[in-house]
Motif scaffolding. Structure first.
Motif, short mmCIF file in Angstrom:
data_model
loop_
_atom_site.label_atom_id
_atom_site.label_comp_id
_atom_site.label_asym_id
_atom_site.label_seq_id
_atom_site.Cartn_x
_atom_site.Cartn_y
_atom_site.Cartn_z
N UNK A 14 -3.47 4.91 -6.21
CA UNK A 14 -4.91 4.80 -6.50
C UNK A 14 -5.68 4.31 -5.28
N UNK A 15 -5.20 3.24 -4.65
CA UNK A 15 -5.91 2.72 -3.48
C UNK A 15 -5.80 3.67 -2.29
N UNK A 16 -4.65 4.31 -2.13
CA UNK A 16 -4.49 5.26 -1.02
C UNK A 16 -5.48 6.42 -1.18
N UNK A 17 -5.58 6.92 -2.39
CA UNK A 17 -6.50 8.03 -2.64
C UNK A 17 -7.95 7.61 -2.43
N UNK B 51 1.10 11.46 4.88
CA UNK B 51 2.25 11.23 5.76
C UNK B 51 2.29 9.81 6.32
N UNK B 52 1.27 9.02 6.07
CA UNK B 52 1.20 7.66 6.61
C UNK B 52 1.71 6.67 5.57
N UNK B 53 2.73 5.91 5.94
CA UNK B 53 3.27 4.90 5.04
C UNK B 53 3.46 3.58 5.75
N UNK B 54 4.19 2.68 5.11
CA UNK B 54 4.48 1.39 5.74
C UNK B 54 5.43 1.58 6.90
N UNK B 55 5.13 0.97 8.01
CA UNK B 55 5.98 1.03 9.19
C UNK B 55 5.81 -0.27 9.94
N UNK B 56 6.91 -0.88 10.37
CA UNK B 56 6.82 -2.16 11.05
C UNK B 56 5.97 -2.05 12.31
N UNK C 86 0.81 -1.22 0.00
CA UNK C 86 0.00 0.00 0.00
C UNK C 86 0.85 1.27 0.00
N UNK C 87 2.13 1.15 0.28
CA UNK C 87 2.96 2.34 0.46
C UNK C 87 2.97 3.24 -0.77
N UNK C 88 3.07 2.65 -1.96
CA UNK C 88 3.17 3.45 -3.18
C UNK C 88 1.99 3.23 -4.13
#
Length: 425
Positions: free
Chosen positions: A158-161, A168-173, A153-155
């Motif tokens: 289309x799905x993020x939008x 500011x929210x991305x992949x994080x362990x 989902x990080x990049x």
């Protein structure tokens, strides 16, 4: 709760909503939060918005859908007030770090992906959220949630939008999300007496180091294959010939697994400990507590970095912690392992009590999921998911207050039980 029980609690619920949802700007939105909480608490197998609206005399599906999925009220402010209100009532002995999964079909629900799903015990399509709970033997309450965003989902613009994930929210362990949450709660003036966690977190040397670096005590589960040296092992360096770089100090014997270290002490070294009264009588087993030095490449790297930062050099000595092991009657070998940075003089009864205290959130998760519909949300958006989880947390907090009453006060300021209560001899 049936309809009569919910109606009897209406006055108390109204006061609760007025306080917890005070940050919600509009009166009609606060009224919808009251309605939604009643829908969650009413008996009924399904707690989707449509099902709740049909059961409520004042339920309006369209209004509730808009309130949860499109409204812009800030769920973090509500969760902060719940935390500030509930921590003094629970008087937590620990904060429990955990994660929970929500099985989902399709690929368009926010942050859904094929990953390990604890609810099903296997890899499956699901969402996963990291949570931190205030916990005692009598009650628990979720303090904050973080939705885990998988790498895929990080990049995916289309799905993020489409689901409304903030930029500011991305992949994080998950272990980083847990530490982020602890930091956020500290910003609210809430500090854990002790952190407890299962092996999914305790196994991670970076997670343990992150707690240590924040001055936070912990009792965390680990797998049997975690390696460590005995506490009295010392690194040595060969004699220097006078040529080239001086040899570094290192442990000359290989580390052992914590299972091997525990078994090396023998069955007779394990002591029977009772940690609480269960529904069928005292909960007891046999335990051993010994000091060890966790090893491995990552543990060594973290120790080197810390020592170099603080002293400019490292003598090769790995930090010392307590290994707690459980060997139940009838078992051929120990079955459970925990690492703790509590002081060396901590009583084994206290170590065991804290190691086992996670039972409470497992108990309360059944109410959150099966009774209050934590995993019944059918929306797909970031906004809707966080609103629903916040409303479920509020419903659980209200019911917890009723169970704790009349002993509990609804304090206006956050506090926690002292982290030094009865831990050392």
């Amino acid at each position: 709760m049936d309809a009569h029980e919910v109606n009897r609690a209406r006055a108390k619920l109204a006061l609760f909503v007025a306080d917890v949802f005070a940050s919600v700007p509009r009166k009609d939105q606060r009224a919808k939060s009251d309605c939604y909480l009643r829908g969650l608490m009413l008996d009924g197998r399904r707690k989707s918005i449509q099902a709740m609206a049909e059961r409520l005399p004042d339920g309006n599906e369209q209004n509730l859908q808009q309130f949860v999925n499109q409204s812009t009220w800030d769920p973090v402010l509500v969760r902060r007030r719940i935390a500030e209100r509930m921590v003094p009532q629970i008087g937590p002995d620990a904060w429990a770090v955990d994660d929970v999964s929500f099985p989902k079909d399709g690929k368009m629900s926010v942050a859904v992906a094929p990953q390990y799903c604890g609810a099903l015990g296997k890899q499956a399509n699901c969402q996963v959220a990291v949570s931190v709970h205030a916990v005692s033997d009598t009650a628990s309450c979720p303090l904050q949630w973080r939705l885990f965003v998988p790498e895929e989902w990080a990049d995916d613009a289309a799905r993020r939008r489409k689901t409304g994930i903030p930029q500011e929210v991305g992949h994080r362990e998950k272990w980083r999300l847990a530490l982020d949450t602890v930091d956020e709660l500290a910003g609210w003036g809430l500090v854990p007496p002790v952190v407890v966690a299962d092996a999914g977190y305790g196994q991670n040397a970076d997670f343990r180091d992150g707690l240590e670096g924040r001055g936070i005590e912990y009792v965390v589960a680990v797998r049997s294959d975690v390696i460590a040296h005995p506490h009295d092992a010392r690194p040595t360096a060969p004699a220097w010939s006078g040529n080239g770089r001086k040899p570094q100090s290192r442990y000359r014997d290989k580390p052992s697994s914590v299972s091997a270290l525990a078994m090396s002490h023998g069955w007779e070294a394990f002591t029977e400990v009772t940690w609480r009264e269960g529904s069928r009588g005292p909960m007891s087993s046999r335990f051993l507590a010994v000091r060890v030095r966790p090893a491995g490449a990552r543990a060594r790297g973290l120790a080197l970095a810390a020592a170099t930062t603080e002293h400019g050099h490292w003598d090769g000595v790995l930090p010392e912690v307590t290994l707690l092991a459980e060997w139940p009657d009838g078992a051929e070998a120990p079955t459970g392992y925990w690492l703790s940075n509590l002081p060396a003089g901590t009583l084994i009864t206290e170590l065991v009590r804290l190691a086992k205290i996670r039972w409470r959130i497992e108990h309360d998760y059944r109410e959150l999921k099966h009774g209050l519909g934590l995993d019944h949300f059918e929306g797909r958006s970031w906004n809707g998911w966080h609103h629903h989880v916040t409303l479920v947390t509020a419903a659980h907090a209200f019911l917890t207050e009723q169970r704790l009453a009349p002993k509990a006060d609804t304090a206006d300021s956050p506090s926690t039980r002292s982290s030094t209560l009865s831990r050392t001899s």
